[in-house]
Design a protein around this motif. Structure first.
Motif, PDB file in Angstrom:
ATOM      1  N   GLY A  25       0.759  -1.246   0.000  1.00 59.26           N
ATOM      2  CA  GLY A  25       0.000   0.000   0.000  1.00 59.26           C
ATOM      3  C   GLY A  25       0.787   1.292   0.000  1.00 59.26           C
ATOM      4  N   LEU A  26       2.101   1.225  -0.045  1.00 64.68           N
ATOM      5  CA  LEU A  26       2.896   2.452   0.074  1.00 64.68           C
ATOM      6  C   LEU A  26       2.685   3.394  -1.108  1.00 64.68           C
ATOM      7  N   TRP A  27       2.625   2.861  -2.320  1.00 65.96           N
ATOM      8  CA  TRP A  27       2.423   3.720  -3.486  1.00 65.96           C
ATOM      9  C   TRP A  27       1.080   4.441  -3.367  1.00 65.96           C
ATOM     10  N   GLY A  28       0.050   3.728  -2.965  1.00 62.53           N
ATOM     11  CA  GLY A  28      -1.264   4.350  -2.788  1.00 62.53           C
ATOM     12  C   GLY A  28      -1.243   5.417  -1.712  1.00 62.53           C
ATOM     13  N   THR A  29      -0.493   5.175  -0.651  1.00 63.57           N
ATOM     14  CA  THR A  29      -0.363   6.153   0.436  1.00 63.57           C
ATOM     15  C   THR A  29       0.246   7.446  -0.092  1.00 63.57           C
ATOM     16  N   VAL A  30       1.304   7.320  -0.867  1.00 58.51           N
ATOM     17  CA  VAL A  30       1.967   8.499  -1.440  1.00 58.51           C
ATOM     18  C   VAL A  30       0.996   9.268  -2.340  1.00 58.51           C
ATOM     19  N   GLU A  31       0.242   8.567  -3.164  1.00 54.95           N
ATOM     20  CA  GLU A  31      -0.716   9.228  -4.058  1.00 54.95           C
ATOM     21  C   GLU A  31      -1.814   9.947  -3.266  1.00 54.95           C
ATOM     22  N   ILE A  32      -2.272   9.338  -2.203  1.00 57.37           N
ATOM     23  CA  ILE A  32      -3.296   9.985  -1.371  1.00 57.37           C
ATOM     24  C   ILE A  32      -2.736  11.252  -0.746  1.00 57.37           C
ATOM     25  N   VAL A  33      -1.511  11.178  -0.223  1.00 60.27           N
ATOM     26  CA  VAL A  33      -0.898  12.371   0.378  1.00 60.27           C
ATOM     27  C   VAL A  33      -0.728  13.468  -0.674  1.00 60.27           C
ATOM     28  N   LYS A  34      -0.299  13.099  -1.882  1.00 61.83           N
ATOM     29  CA  LYS A  34      -0.143  14.098  -2.954  1.00 61.83           C
ATOM     30  C   LYS A  34      -1.461  14.810  -3.254  1.00 61.83           C
ATOM     31  N   HIS A  35      -2.543  14.049  -3.307  1.00 63.75           N
ATOM     32  CA  HIS A  35      -3.831  14.607  -3.719  1.00 63.75           C
ATOM     33  C   HIS A  35      -4.683  15.152  -2.574  1.00 63.75           C
ATOM     34  N   LYS A  36      -4.383  14.757  -1.347  1.00 72.19           N
ATOM     35  CA  LYS A  36      -5.205  15.160  -0.201  1.00 72.19           C
ATOM     36  C   LYS A  36      -4.398  15.887   0.874  1.00 72.19           C
ATOM     37  N   LYS A  37      -3.285  16.465   0.475  1.00 65.90           N
ATOM     38  CA  LYS A  37      -2.392  17.089   1.450  1.00 65.90           C
ATOM     39  C   LYS A  37      -3.105  18.175   2.273  1.00 65.90           C
ATOM     40  N   GLU A  38      -3.900  18.967   1.614  1.00 68.14           N
ATOM     41  CA  GLU A  38      -4.618  20.038   2.323  1.00 68.14           C
ATOM     42  C   GLU A  38      -5.546  19.458   3.395  1.00 68.14           C
ATOM     43  N   ASP A  39      -6.290  18.447   3.029  1.00 65.02           N
ATOM     44  CA  ASP A  39      -7.199  17.785   3.966  1.00 65.02           C
ATOM     45  C   ASP A  39      -6.427  17.128   5.114  1.00 65.02           C
ATOM     46  N   LEU A  40      -5.286  16.530   4.807  1.00 66.65           N
ATOM     47  CA  LEU A  40      -4.510  15.803   5.805  1.00 66.65           C
ATOM     48  C   LEU A  40      -3.784  16.718   6.795  1.00 66.65           C
ATOM     49  N   ARG A  41      -3.657  18.011   6.467  1.00 67.66           N
ATOM     50  CA  ARG A  41      -2.981  18.967   7.360  1.00 67.66           C
ATOM     51  C   ARG A  41      -3.651  19.056   8.730  1.00 67.66           C
ATOM     52  N   GLN A  42      -4.918  18.769   8.793  1.00 68.46           N
ATOM     53  CA  GLN A  42      -5.605  18.850  10.086  1.00 68.46           C
ATOM     54  C   GLN A  42      -5.198  17.702  11.032  1.00 68.46           C
ATOM     55  N   TRP A  43      -4.565  16.647  10.488  1.00 62.51           N
ATOM     56  CA  TRP A  43      -4.156  15.518  11.315  1.00 62.51           C
ATOM     57  C   TRP A  43      -2.641  15.315  11.358  1.00 62.51           C
ATOM     58  N   PHE A  44      -1.939  15.695  10.283  1.00 62.70           N
ATOM     59  CA  PHE A  44      -0.510  15.423  10.186  1.00 62.70           C
ATOM     60  C   PHE A  44       0.271  16.693   9.886  1.00 62.70           C
ATOM     61  N   SER A  45       1.505  16.747  10.379  1.00 57.66           N
ATOM     62  CA  SER A  45       2.351  17.913  10.131  1.00 57.66           C
ATOM     63  C   SER A  45       2.849  17.911   8.686  1.00 57.66           C
ATOM     64  N   GLU A  46       3.222  19.077   8.230  1.00 60.62           N
ATOM     65  CA  GLU A  46       3.785  19.226   6.881  1.00 60.62           C
ATOM     66  C   GLU A  46       5.058  18.391   6.751  1.00 60.62           C
ATOM     67  N   ASP A  47       5.888  18.418   7.790  1.00 61.41           N
ATOM     68  CA  ASP A  47       7.136  17.658   7.787  1.00 61.41           C
ATOM     69  C   ASP A  47       6.864  16.159   7.661  1.00 61.41           C
ATOM     70  N   TYR A  48       5.877  15.658   8.384  1.00 59.12           N
ATOM     71  CA  TYR A  48       5.535  14.233   8.328  1.00 59.12           C
ATOM     72  C   TYR A  48       5.067  13.850   6.921  1.00 59.12           C
ATOM     73  N   MET A  49       4.217  14.655   6.328  1.00 58.05           N
ATOM     74  CA  MET A  49       3.735  14.357   4.976  1.00 58.05           C
ATOM     75  C   MET A  49       4.864  14.434   3.950  1.00 58.05           C
TER      76      MET A  49
END
Length: 189
Positions: A25-49
Motif C-alpha cells: 500500500g505504500l504507493w497508494g499512500t503516497v498518491e493519497i498524500v499528494k492529492h489530499k495534502k490540504e485535507d490531511l494537514r488537520q491531522w498530520f504535520s507538513e514535515d511528516y507528509m
C-alpha cells in the motif's frame, strides 16, 4: 478456481515460502498524500507528509531474473488491487493453494495511519513497487533482500489444493476475490 492468465516464467509448488518484498500500500499512500495534502494537514504535520512523499519512492521491479539471484523461483509485482490481488493472481496462475498471515505482510506506519484516516484496507491499496516472491527457503531470501536495504518478510506457504487461506490473529478465513482498489474511495478514476 478459475485460472489467471499470465506468463508463468518461474515455479510455484507446495511447500515453498511466500515472501513479500517492499511495503503493501505504500504507493497508494503516497498518491493519497499528494492529492489530499490540504485535507490531511488537520491531522498530520507538513514535515511528516513530506517524509511520506520522500520515503515512498521504493520501486522494486518484477524482473524474475534479478530475484532468482537472491533465491526466488517466481515473482508477482503488486500494483492496482494491492498485495492481496497479487497473491490471488499468483495462486490462480499456478492453480495452487496458499496460506498466509495478514499480520506478517510488511506495511509502513504511514500507510497504516493514512488508511485508518480514510477507512481503507492497506492490503487492497495500490502497491506498485511491492513484490510477492516465492522461494524454497524464504528465510534466506529475506536475509538477502534485507542486506540490500529492502524490507521483506516470509508471510506463508504455497499449499496443496486450491484454497487461499488467510490467518489474522486467532481467526482463519479465505482470501476473497479481488475488488476495486481502495484508492478509488479517495481519488476519482
Amino acid at each position: 478456481m478459475r485460472r489467471i492468465e499470465r506468463e508463468n516464467t518461474g515455479t510455484m509448488k507446495p511447500g515453498q515460502d511466500i515472501v513479500i518484498a517492499g511495503y503493501a500500500g505504500l504507493w497508494g499512500t503516497v498518491e493519497i498524500v499528494k492529492h489530499k495534502k490540504e485535507d490531511l494537514r488537520q491531522w498530520f504535520s507538513e514535515d511528516y507528509m513530506d517524509r511520506i512523499l520522500e520515503n515512498g519512492t521504493m520501486a522494486l521491479e518484477g524482473n524474475l531474473e534479478e530475484w532468482e539471484k537472491a533465491g526466488a523461483s517466481e515473482c508477482e509485482a503488486a500494483g492496482e488491487g494491492g498485495v492481496l490481488k497479487a497473491l490471488w493472481d499468483l495462486s490462480g496462475a499456478y492453480m495452487t493453494g496458499i496460506g498466509f498471515s495478514l499480520r506478517k505482510i510488511p506495511v509502513d506506519q504511514a500507510t497504516i495511519e493514512i488508511s485508518e484516516r480514510y477507512d481503507l484496507n492497506p492490503y487492497r491499496l495500490f502497491s506498485t513497487g511491492c513484490l510477492v516472491l516465492l522461494a524454497d527457503n524464504g528465510g534466506d531470501l529475506v536475509l538477502s533482500l534485507e542486506k540490500k536495504g529492502i524490507p521483506a518478510a516470509v508471510i506463508g506457504k504455497v499449499t496443496d489444493g486450491i484454497k487461499r487461506i488467510i490467518t489474522h490473529e486467532e481467526s482463519t478465513g479465505y482470501l476473497e476475490r479481488p475488488s476495486r482498489d481502495e484508492i478509488y474511495k479517495i481519488l476519482a478514476e
